[in-house]
Design an enzyme around this catalytic site. Structure first.
Site, short mmCIF file in Angstrom:
data_model
loop_
_atom_site.label_atom_id
_atom_site.label_comp_id
_atom_site.label_asym_id
_atom_site.label_seq_id
_atom_site.Cartn_x
_atom_site.Cartn_y
_atom_site.Cartn_z
N VAL A 24 -40.61 -54.23 -49.08
CA VAL A 24 -41.70 -55.18 -49.42
C VAL A 24 -42.05 -55.09 -50.90
CG1 VAL A 24 -44.07 -55.89 -48.91
CG2 VAL A 24 -42.58 -55.12 -47.05
N LYS A 80 -51.63 -54.80 -35.27
CA LYS A 80 -51.93 -56.16 -35.74
C LYS A 80 -53.01 -56.81 -34.86
CE LYS A 80 -47.31 -56.61 -37.69
NZ LYS A 80 -45.90 -56.92 -37.41
N1 HSE Z 1 -41.75 -54.02 -38.53
C1 HSE Z 1 -42.60 -55.15 -38.64
C2 HSE Z 1 -42.05 -56.25 -37.72
C3 HSE Z 1 -42.64 -55.63 -40.05
O1 HSE Z 1 -40.91 -56.11 -37.28
O2 HSE Z 1 -42.76 -57.20 -37.43
C4 HSE Z 1 -43.69 -56.67 -40.32
O3 HSE Z 1 -44.96 -56.20 -40.04
#
Ligand code: HSE
Length: 404
Positions: free
Chosen positions: A16, A200
């Site tokens: 990133v 999330k």
């Molecule tokens: N590892 C996470 C995914 C990256 O695969 O969504 C993005 O948050």
């Protein structure tokens, strides 16, 4: 020299971080300049070429600098991320972060730090890569009409399921590809066991309903135990298996939330969300459904979300967490009944899981399954026993059907 440039101290130069370096170059109107990049190992070979002297391994060269306006933090170690972000906020330096594990675990304290030190932490990149979920929930859906946010929040597990389901690849090959393409976390367990989606979902819930729920209190089940028999079953029923995270109001001033695989029918928006894409359905009282779709993982998609937060800081944008101050905030409940599919082989599943009703049961030498109704609270209580055995679980989603 552009004197209006926002001067950035970047922590992390992995997938990133390198993406951020690239997207800033592509966006002159961002008026952003990376002044310093803090990494663990300065001498590590990197594919992106950067001017000599930009790298440091001393965090204080950013945290104590007087020529840094904004810290961007994209390292993948949650503890180190917490130390960097909290000390920056304590010094009154605004931060943009993509670290969902760190944010989901420390959000109440991070909100308080922002208030106390009159500064800002933005993190749209933490949830669903390039899709602007957080800012939309915070600003556009800032009212009582929001009923549910549900979707595919993890790109890697969705990529694996797509490759296995639609392309007949093996689970391990698909996982290796997700890692090679830079979608997966450094520990891919987070992706495939549902924890990345969980973090999330915790963040999304704060911005959707104004309530923080600790990740430890939320039922989370991943895809690592999926077998050919589960895929066969789903194909026969003409559904796809997706790893779905959801938060939904369920009446009586309550809401519920969980992460688990789900049998998704072809008439659902998320049915067509494949590969590393994410898809988020927002349901509301007066507008039925809206659907956000986009790349949820990968270097440039995630970096573009960071860029959006950097630009938002140019306009002094900050989250106000308005919903956390609403008088009637909903309460979290796990007292809801789900209809789930449980595939097992030898484990005495019916002894472990107290189903209130069994709708279907199949037993063979190779594999067995049961479909039944069970309280979410019972699933949470039995989670350790489930994980210790070869058991796959999928929500059949009938609970949310009756809310339609
Ligand atoms: N590892 C996470 C995914 C990256 O695969 O969504 C993005 O948050």
């Amino acid at each position: 020299m552009d004197n209006n440039k926002i001067r950035i101290g970047l922590f992390g130069f992995g997938v990133v971080g390198q993406g951020i370096y690239q997207v800033i170059k592509k966006a002159p109107n961002a008026h952003a300049e990376i002044r310093r990049i803090c990494v663990r190992d300065i001498n590590k070979p990197r594919s992106v070429e950067i001017p000599a002297g930009l790298l440091t391994d001393n965090a204080d060269e950013i945290l104590h600098a007087d020529d840094i306006d904004l810290i961007v933090e994209v390292i993948d170690n949650a503890e180190a991320s917490y130390r960097i972000v909290s000390s920056a906020l304590r010094r009154g330096i605004p931060v943009v972060s993509g670290n969902k594990a760190m944010i989901a675990r420390h959000l109440p304290e991070l909100i308080e730090l922002q208030r106390r030190h009159d500064t800002a932490l933005l993190y749209d990149a933490s949830s669903c890569g390039s899709i602007p979920v957080i800012r939309n929930l915070e600003e556009y859906y800032d009212n009582d009409l929001l009923l549910e946010v549900k979707g595919i929040l993890n790109g890697s597990s969705n990529y694996i399921l797509s490759r296995v389901f639609d392309h007949g690849e093996s689970y391990s090959d698909a996982l290796a590809k997700a890692q090679a393409l830079g979608f997966a976390e450094s520990d891919p367990t987070f992706d495939i066991e549902g924890f990345d989606s969980l973090f999330k979902l915790v963040i999304i819930t704060v911005h959707a309903l104004g309530v923080y729920v600790s990740p430890d209190d939320i039922f989370t089940y991943g895809i690592s135990s999926i077998h050919d028999s589960d895929i066969r079953y789903a194909r026969e029923k003409r559904v796809k298996i997706k790893l779905v995270a959801q938060v939904a109001k369920v009446g009586n001033g309550c809401f519920t939330m969980f992460v688990m695989p789900e049998f998704v029918r072809s008439n659902k928006y998320i049915y067509s969300v494949d590969d590393e894409y994410n898809g988020v359905v927002v349901r509301g009282e007066c507008y039925d459904r809206q659907f956000m779709f986009g790349k949820g993982a990968g270097s440039l998609p995630t970096a573009s979300s960071i860029l959006s937060d950097i630009m938002a800081r140019r306009h002094d944008y900050r989250y106000e967490y308005k919903k956390m101050h609403y008088l009637d905030r909903p309460s979290y409940t796990t007292d809801i009944t789900l209809r789930i599919y449980v595939r097992y082989r030898t484990t005495p599943v019916l002894d472990i899981l107290p189903f209130s009703k069994i709708h279907e049961q199949y037993i063979s030498d190779d594999s067995c399954y049961v479909i039944g109704d069970i309280l979410l609270s019972e699933l949470i209580a039995r989670r350790p026993q489930l994980a210790a055995n070869d058991i796959f679980i999928a929500n059949t989603s009938t609970f949310f059907e009756h809310l339609d």
